[in-house]
Enzyme design. Structure first.
Site, short mmCIF file in Angstrom:
data_model
loop_
_atom_site.label_atom_id
_atom_site.label_comp_id
_atom_site.label_asym_id
_atom_site.label_seq_id
_atom_site.Cartn_x
_atom_site.Cartn_y
_atom_site.Cartn_z
N ASP A 70 0.83 -1.21 0.00
CA ASP A 70 0.00 0.00 0.00
C ASP A 70 0.86 1.26 0.00
O ASP A 70 2.04 1.24 0.36
CB ASP A 70 -0.95 0.01 1.21
N GLU A 131 0.37 -1.25 5.87
CA GLU A 131 1.45 -0.68 6.69
C GLU A 131 1.26 0.82 6.90
O GLU A 131 1.51 1.35 7.99
CB GLU A 131 2.81 -0.94 6.03
#
Length: 368
Positions: A70, A131
Site C-alpha cells: 500500500d 502498513e
C-alpha cells in the site's frame, strides 16, 4: 526491473483502495510463482489481501522478509503523476515507498534462484496491504511469522544518503472524547460545563510531556468541538500523536496520559480515552547490532559501504524487533521525499541494493 517498477507505480494502491492493492498483489504473486514460490492469500474484506510466499523447497525457514504493497496516495494520483525518469531518478506515487522495494525483493529472489537456490529454503516473504495505516490487520500475522524465524529484513527504502535503518521511534495515537453540559452562553452560562475549556487544559498538560532531547514528542494534531459560539460546548474531541524512543518511555508516557485524563480540570466534564501505542520502538539492541555487522561485511565484499541511522517514523520492523528477532530495516533501494509529490528513487541503486539484499540472505541462510 524498470519496466516492472513503472507498471507498479502506475497502479493506485492507497491503503483504502482495495482493488488497487490487490492488483499489485496479483502481479507480484504471478511473478513469484514463476520462480517456484507458493502463495497463501489472506483475504481481507475492506483492505487489500495479504500474501505469504514460500518457495517449493522451503525447509525450516529462518529469514522473514517484509514489504508492504500500500501507499499513502489517494485514488487518481497515478494518472495525474505517472511514472517517469529524469536525471537518473524515477518519480511517481510510491516509487520508493515501496514499489521500488517490491521490485528489488522479487529480483533478489530471482538472483538467488540462479546463484544460490538452497537459500530459498530458508525464506518467508510477507507482503502486507496496510502498513501505511498502522498495520491494523497485518500486525498479528507479522508477529506470528516472526516467532518462527531468527532474522527479519524489512524492505522500507534506504535513506537519501544510502543508510539502512537500525532503530526507529515507537508511536501511536490517542483520542480524548470530552463530554460536558451545554447551556446558552448569554442566558445561563453558569449552568454549562464546557468540554472545549476542559480540552484546553488537557492540550497544555499533554504538550508538556514532550521532551525532544529524550526523543519524546506529543502532538495534538486534530481538535473539534462545539456547535455555535453562543452555546457552551458539550462535546470536544482531540487526537494526539505520540512518539517514543524506547520501551521504558512508552510505558511511562502511557501511564502519564492515563493519569492526565483520569481527573477533569473542569468539574462536571468527563473524558473517554481510547487508542494507544500501535508500534513499539525498534531499538539497536545486541541482536540488531550483530545483524548490522553481517550486512556491513556483505557490503564490504561488494565494495559497498553500508552506513546506518535512526529515524523517527515507524514501520513493520518494530514488531519482530520487539519480539527479540534480529531486525534491520531500510533494505530497499535508495529514495527520498517519501509521501510527497516529489518522491523519488535513485535508479542506480536498484541493482546495487538488490545484490546487497540477495547476498545478505545467502549469508544468513548458510550461517549456522
Amino acid at each position: 526491473m524498470i519496466k516492472l517498477l513503472e507498471e507498479l507505480v502506475n497502479i493506485d494502491s492507497g491503503s483504502m483502495h482495495k482493488n488497487g492493492v490487490d492488483k499489485v498483489g496479483s502481479i507480484m504473486q504471478k511473478r513469484y510463482e514463476v520462480i517456484g514460490f507458493r502463495t497463501e492469500v489472506i483475504n481481507q474484506k475492506k483492505l487489500g489481501n495479504h500474501l505469504i510466499l514460500k518457495h517449493d523447497t522451503v525447509e525450516n525457514p529462518k529469514i522473514l522478509l517484509i514489504a508492504h504493497m500500500d501507499t499513502v496516495f489517494k485514488e487518481g494520483i497515478a494518472e495525474e503523476r505517472p511514472f517517469y525518469i529524469e536525471n537518473n531518478r524515477a518519480y511517481g506515487p510510491g516509487v520508493a515507498d515501496m514499489k521500488g522495494s517490491q521490485v528489488s525483493l522479487l529480483y533478489a529472489m530471482k538472483y538467488l534462484s540462479k546463484h544460490s537456490p538452497e537459500s530459498l529454503k530458508k525464506v518467508i516473504i510477507f507482503l502486507n496491504s496496510d502498513e501505511e495505516i498502522g498495520s491494523r490487520t497485518s500486525r498479528p500475522i507479522i508477529e506470528e511469522l516472526s516467532k518462527k524465524v531468527d532474522y527479519a529484513l524489512v524492505m522500507e527504502p534506504a535513506r537519501k544518503d544510502g543508510s539502512i535503518v537500525t532503530s526507529r521511534r515507537g508511536g501511536g495515537t490517542f483520542r480524548l472524547e470530552i463530554t460536558g453540559k451545554s447551556a446558552h452562553s448569554g442566558v445561563a452560562p453558569e449552568e454549562g460545563r464546557s468540554a472545549i475549556e476542559e480540552m484546553g487544559h488537557k492540550i497544555v498538560k499533554l504538550s508538556q510531556l514532550t521532551n525532544h532531547e529524550e526523543g519524546i514528542s506529543i502532538n495534538v494534531g486534530q481538535v473539534k468541538g462545539g456547535n455555535a459560539t453562543n452555546v457552551v460546548a458539550d462535546l470536544a474531541i482531540l487526537d494526539v500523536d505520540v512518539r517514543v524512543s524506547n520501551t521504558e518511555q512508552s510505558d511511562d508516557i502511557v501511564r502519564q496520559i492515563e493519569s492526565i485524563c483520569s481527573i477533569p480540570d473542569i468539574e462536571g466534564t468527563k473524558i473517554e480515552l481510547t487508542g494507544g501505542i500501535r508500534r513499539p520502538p525498534m531499538e539497536l539492541d545486541k541482536q540488531n547490532q550483530e545483524l548490522l555487522r553481517v550486512i556491513q561485511n556483505v557490503g564490504e565484499n561488494l565494495d559497498l559501504e553500508v552506513s546506518h541511522t535512526h529515524t523517527g517514523g515507524g514501520s513493520d520492523a518494530a514488531f519482530p524487533s520487539d519480539l527479540g528477532v534480529a531486525t534491520v530495516d531500510g533494505l530497499g533501494p535508495i529514495g527520498g521525499e517519501m509521501h510527497s509529490e516529489n518522491e523519488y528513487l535513485e535508479v542506480d541503486s536498484l541493482v546495487e541494493r538488490t545484490e546487497l539484499l540477495a547476498e545478505t540472505i545467502k549469508h544468513l541462510a548458510m550461517h549456522k
